[in-house]
Write a protein that holds these residues in place. Structure first.
Motif, PDB file in Angstrom:
ATOM      1  N   ASN A   1      90.577  18.782  39.612  1.00  0.00           N
ATOM      2  CA  ASN A   1      89.418  19.464  39.038  1.00  0.00           C
ATOM      3  C   ASN A   1      89.598  19.668  37.537  1.00  0.00           C
ATOM      4  O   ASN A   1      89.049  20.613  36.958  1.00  0.00           O
ATOM      5  CB  ASN A   1      89.222  20.827  39.719  1.00  0.00           C
TER       6      ASN A   1
ATOM      7  N   GLN B   1      77.521  35.939  34.961  1.00  0.00           N
ATOM      8  CA  GLN B   1      77.762  35.818  36.398  1.00  0.00           C
ATOM      9  C   GLN B   1      78.201  37.149  36.996  1.00  0.00           C
ATOM     10  O   GLN B   1      77.741  37.557  38.067  1.00  0.00           O
ATOM     11  CB  GLN B   1      78.831  34.750  36.663  1.00  0.00           C
TER      12      GLN B   1
ATOM     13  N   THR C   1      83.037  21.280  36.255  1.00  0.00           N
ATOM     14  CA  THR C   1      83.689  22.580  36.166  1.00  0.00           C
ATOM     15  C   THR C   1      85.111  22.459  36.674  1.00  0.00           C
ATOM     16  O   THR C   1      85.389  21.718  37.633  1.00  0.00           O
ATOM     17  CB  THR C   1      82.948  23.653  36.966  1.00  0.00           C
TER      18      THR C   1
ATOM     19  N   LYS D   1      86.566  24.996  37.895  1.00  0.00           N
ATOM     20  CA  LYS D   1      86.682  26.048  38.896  1.00  0.00           C
ATOM     21  C   LYS D   1      86.154  25.547  40.240  1.00  0.00           C
ATOM     22  O   LYS D   1      84.949  25.389  40.416  1.00  0.00           O
ATOM     23  CB  LYS D   1      85.902  27.282  38.448  1.00  0.00           C
ATOM     24  N   PRO D   2      87.035  25.292  41.196  1.00  0.00           N
ATOM     25  CA  PRO D   2      86.570  24.714  42.465  1.00  0.00           C
ATOM     26  C   PRO D   2      85.587  25.600  43.206  1.00  0.00           C
ATOM     27  O   PRO D   2      84.730  25.096  43.949  1.00  0.00           O
ATOM     28  CB  PRO D   2      87.870  24.517  43.262  1.00  0.00           C
ATOM     29  N   GLU D   3      85.646  26.916  42.984  1.00  0.00           N
ATOM     30  CA  GLU D   3      84.726  27.813  43.679  1.00  0.00           C
ATOM     31  C   GLU D   3      83.292  27.645  43.195  1.00  0.00           C
ATOM     32  O   GLU D   3      82.341  28.089  43.880  1.00  0.00           O
ATOM     33  CB  GLU D   3      85.162  29.269  43.510  1.00  0.00           C
ATOM     34  N   LEU D   4      83.104  26.999  42.050  1.00  0.00           N
ATOM     35  CA  LEU D   4      81.757  26.778  41.535  1.00  0.00           C
ATOM     36  C   LEU D   4      81.208  25.407  41.924  1.00  0.00           C
ATOM     37  O   LEU D   4      80.071  25.083  41.580  1.00  0.00           O
ATOM     38  CB  LEU D   4      81.742  26.924  40.013  1.00  0.00           C
TER      39      LEU D   4
ATOM     40  N   ASP E   1      82.626  21.731  50.142  1.00  0.00           N
ATOM     41  CA  ASP E   1      82.334  21.428  51.540  1.00  0.00           C
ATOM     42  C   ASP E   1      81.240  20.374  51.654  1.00  0.00           C
ATOM     43  O   ASP E   1      81.304  19.472  52.508  1.00  0.00           O
ATOM     44  CB  ASP E   1      81.913  22.697  52.286  1.00  0.00           C
TER      45      ASP E   1
ATOM     46  N   THR F   1      91.326  21.436  45.850  1.00  0.00           N
ATOM     47  CA  THR F   1      90.962  22.857  45.807  1.00  0.00           C
ATOM     48  C   THR F   1      91.731  23.627  44.733  1.00  0.00           C
ATOM     49  O   THR F   1      91.457  24.803  44.504  1.00  0.00           O
ATOM     50  CB  THR F   1      91.213  23.514  47.166  1.00  0.00           C
ATOM     51  N   LYS F   2      92.665  22.967  44.067  1.00  0.00           N
ATOM     52  CA  LYS F   2      93.436  23.625  43.016  1.00  0.00           C
ATOM     53  C   LYS F   2      92.583  23.746  41.758  1.00  0.00           C
ATOM     54  O   LYS F   2      91.921  22.802  41.345  1.00  0.00           O
ATOM     55  CB  LYS F   2      94.697  22.820  42.717  1.00  0.00           C
ATOM     56  N   THR F   3      92.607  24.928  41.131  1.00  0.00           N
ATOM     57  CA  THR F   3      91.874  25.128  39.884  1.00  0.00           C
ATOM     58  C   THR F   3      92.375  24.154  38.831  1.00  0.00           C
ATOM     59  O   THR F   3      93.585  23.974  38.651  1.00  0.00           O
ATOM     60  CB  THR F   3      92.044  26.567  39.377  1.00  0.00           C
TER      61      THR F   3
ATOM     62  N   GLU G   1      78.753  41.332  43.064  1.00  0.00           N
ATOM     63  CA  GLU G   1      79.565  41.967  44.109  1.00  0.00           C
ATOM     64  C   GLU G   1      78.883  43.194  44.685  1.00  0.00           C
ATOM     65  O   GLU G   1      78.933  43.445  45.897  1.00  0.00           O
ATOM     66  CB  GLU G   1      80.934  42.330  43.532  1.00  0.00           C
TER      67      GLU G   1
END
Length: 765
Positions: free
Chosen positions: A175, A193, A419, A421-424, A428, A440-442, A622
């Motif tokens: 990534n 964000q 990006t 950032k894998p969470e962005l 899946d 999945t590693k940043t 959050e």
């Protein structure tokens, strides 16, 4: 050498006007394409034309007859120039010789027209066949540590190319997708964000017609996004106050003569843009906004005591926000003396601005890199959100937060997966769609990529456009480390410094520009981009390509991917290149909420907007609400607190440049001609140092970290600038920025607050 003939003249002209017309005519003639480009300009930023390759400002559904600005015309002329680097260019010059050339000289040679590979024996770039280049690069990439290879992208690549590039990197195995957003508005993405649940602004063009108050922070509209001056002028003609916070009095924020108005051009009429101009100290934005909020709370207290209408939107605060009480307590406890010291502004000026806010129904906050490129860049943006939330000015017509992005598709690249950032990224969905295991590693952002290069850990650097090495901090150390990179690959339209400072094996892969006709097996192709207001537009190339040997960016990415990756029956790289509509179908499958019916909607006049929940008061945070944040402190440069001899430097752009592209050595809005090697200094600071206009100085870094940083041969130019501060040009002053001196949380280089020492040299320019 070009640029050594410094001349200083008074700068009193408005933005726009005859000066802009003259600049456009000059650049068209200089690039030997006046008639051709004049016709192209009529299609620039039109619903059936091409999206400007310069800034990312919004493109209206009902455009002006001439929907381009001076900066956009320069970018178009620069890309469609008749100048070209032919086969004989590198017969005449070694790459080492070209290192002495200026940024302007390198790009002014014209378009790259054939793929090139550096030959170590002759120190020259030599032509190479496309398939040979792909095969050689692919063979090298297959042998390297896949977690350490970097895939950088500038902000100009289309959504289609960016999607393919991000997929290529992830199928390769990492990534590591830093992009130019890491250098400018990543502070925005992080701050918005966490406070409102969307990493982009909430404002669209229609909001400018409904606002009744605009706060403007750290953005030079006259240079970086001149088309916005049409919206600002229209607002001023409706009587809308515009309150500006900026260290320098920029001409575009002072007055504007509309080049598209015959009456204004004939009479010289100027529209005053800013109704109040507060020259905040660089890094003093948090303090200034703290003062605004403190004054607003005091006005609300007075309203309560007098039985008048509240200044705060209490219903909005109760229903839609979280953390107000803690923020209000911090504001009330903050002394005015601290605010005045850190902001460099008087209490009365801030109270006057707060009074305007208190009497407005729809407040808009516009800002640029003057807020984001600081150690507290993220905090600066969260303070803007705090200011707007007090009055409920998000999710209301005419109100909201408006970050002004730079490169024309820098925001869109993030939307389609560029990006670190894998969470962005929808990993899946990519796994399901293409049958591979996404990493999945940043990955590395820009600063982390630089750190890895300095540590000699990066085996290859692939660049989709841009001039990375010129744009990043720590220039001297970075250039030395760059030469030791085993492999560098640059996809580009023109020669720049990052091509003459190269790795041990180096390739230049010339691509079509967005303005050029893109012919593939499926016929002429179009692409898409996203503007600063999150609206997505189609773009159709209209100029003939500079060379028959050029490939499109999608074709180059596909060629690299085919040569590097194992075959995957679910990814038809060649089919995507033949028909970009099939890429858009794939994007729509990956991001159905944003890009459903992509091909059908891409030519919507004014663009189609991706969902921005905060604009509808849907908070994906959050707490499920818009969030107030309490600032850590007021100092704008908390890690660099120099002694009495230290001055605070901040970098600026001229009207003769766009990012690292230097169109000329002139900056008519600041009265500087013939050189960019200058610093702007207040007369009181000059007197204290016994300096006169034109005296030469050396700037030395005052970081105290043991690294020697300097830029020598800078001529002093007297200027109206806050005491104790100086300004110099980007990227010339980048050698003074420590790599570690970046925004907390976002890691954006803190180019707007650099502590330096000023040393007099002998002589004057």
């Amino acid at each position: 050498m070009d640029g050594d003939n410094l001349r200083i003249k008074p700068a009193t002209m408005p933005a726009g006007g005859w000066g802009s017309v003259s600049e456009v005519a000059h650049v068209l003639l200089d690039q030997r394409a006046a008639l051709k480009d004049s016709g192209l300009l009529l299609k620039q930023n039109k619903p059936d034309g091409f999206a400007c390759v310069s800034c990312a400002w919004a493109k209206p559904a009902n455009p002006h007859p001439f929907e381009f600005c001076e900066s956009g015309a320069k970018a178009t002329a620069w890309e469609t120039t008749s100048k070209a680097i032919g086969a004989d260019f590198f017969d005449r010059y070694t790459v080492t010789q070209l290192e002495a050339w200026s940024d302007h000289q390198l790009e002014d040679q014209g378009r790259l027209t054939t793929p090139l590979r550096w030959d170590a024996a002759s120190d020259k770039y030599r032509p190479v066949e496309w398939e040979s280049a792909f095969a050689e690069i692919g063979a090298a990439l297959r042998t390297l540590d896949r977690e350490q290879v970097v895939f950088y992208s500038s902000g100009r690549a289309s959504l289609e190319t960016s999607y393919m590039y991000g997929l290529f990197a992830r199928m390769y195995g990492n990534n590591n997708l830093p992009d130019s957003s890491n250098m400018c508005h990543e502070s925005t993405s992080v701050a918005l964000q966490k406070t409102i649940g969307d990493g982009v602004g909430t404002v669209v063009l229609d909001d400018f017609e409904q606002t009744d108050c605009i706060f403007f922070f750290g953005q030079n509209v006259g240079v970086n996004s001149p088309r916005m001056l049409h919206q600002l002028q229209a607002a001023r003609k409706r009587g809308v106050p515009i309150i500006t916070f900026n260290p320098l009095r920029e001409r575009g924020l002072v007055s504007f003569t509309n080049p598209q108005s015959p009456g204004e051009m004939l009479t010289g009429h100027e529209t005053a843009i800013s109704t109040q101009y507060l020259q905040v100290k660089p890094g003093g934005d948090t303090a200034a906004i703290m003062g605004l909020c403190k004054a607003i709370l005091a006005l609300d207290d007075a309203a309560v005591a007098g039985g008048a209408a509240r200044v705060l939107d209490t219903a909005f605060l109760a229903e839609h926000t979280h953390g107000f009480d803690d923020f209000a307590a911090a504001v009330r406890a903050c002394p005015w003396a601290d605010i005045e010291r850190e902001a460099g502004l008087k209490r009365g000026a801030l109270e006057s601005a707060a009074y305007v806010y208190a009497n407005a129904k729809a407040v808009m906050a516009v800002y640029g890199m003057g807020l984001t490129q600081h150690r507290n860049g993220v905090q600066n943006v969260t303070m803007v959100v705090n200011l707007l939330l007090l009055g409920g000015h998000i999710g209301r017509p005419g109100a909201g937060v408006c970050p002004v992005r730079g490169h024309s598709n820098v925001q869109g690249q993030r939307t389609v997966g560029i990006t670190e950032k894998p969470e962005l990224a929808p990993l899946d969905k990519l796994r399901q769609q293409y049958g591979f295991e996404p990493p999945t590693k940043t990955g590395m952002n820009t600063v982390e990529a630089c750190e890895a290069i300095l540590a000699r850990k990066v085996p290859a650097f692939i660049a989709l456009g841009g001039n990375f090495l010129r744009a990043v901090p720590e220039t001297v150390l970075m250039e030395a480390a760059w030469r030791e990179l085993p492999l560098t690959v640059q996809i580009a339209t023109k020669l720049n410094r990052n091509h003459v400072i190269h790795g041990k094996t180096s390739y230049l892969l010339p691509c079509l520009g967005r303005i050029e006709v893109d012919r593939q097996l499926g016929g002429e192709q179009s692409v898409t981009v996203e503007d600063s207001t999150a609206c997505i537009h189609g773009s159709r190339g209209m100029a003939e390509p500079a060379s028959a040997q050029l490939l499109s960016e999608p074709a180059i990415v596909a060629g690299l991917a085919r040569a590097t990756l194992d075959p995957n029956p679910r990814v038809d790289w060649d089919g995507w290149v033949a028909d970009y509509g099939s890429i858009r179908d794939a994007i729509g499958e990956t991001y159905p909420d944003i890009f459903h019916d992509f091909n059908a909607r891409m030519w919507t006049p004014g663009g189609f907007r991706k969902p921005v929940g905060a604009a509808k008061r849907e908070w994906k945070t959050e707490s499920g609400k818009a969030t107030f944040t309490v600032p850590e402190g007021l100092p704008g440069n908390p890690d660099l607190q120099g002694g009495p001899a230290t001055m605070r430097l901040f970098t600026v752009r001229s009207d003769g440049q766009f990012n690292t592209t230097i169109y000329s050595f002139d900056d008519r809005f600041r009265g500087v001609y013939g050189s960019r090697m200058v610093i702007f200094m207040g007369r009181a600071d000059m007197a204290r140092r016994a300096l006169a206009q034109g005296d030469l100085v050396t700037l030395r870094g005052a970081a105290g970290d043991g690294v020697e940083r300097e830029v020598a041969g800078l001529a002093v130019v007297p200027y109206d600038i806050p005491e104790g501060t100086i300004a110099g040009y980007f990227p010339e002053c980048n050698p003074l920025i420590p790599l570690w001196h970046h925004a907390k949380e976002s890691k954006v280089p803190a180019a707007k607050a650099i502590d330096v020492l000023v040393e007099r040299m002998g002589g004057a320019r």
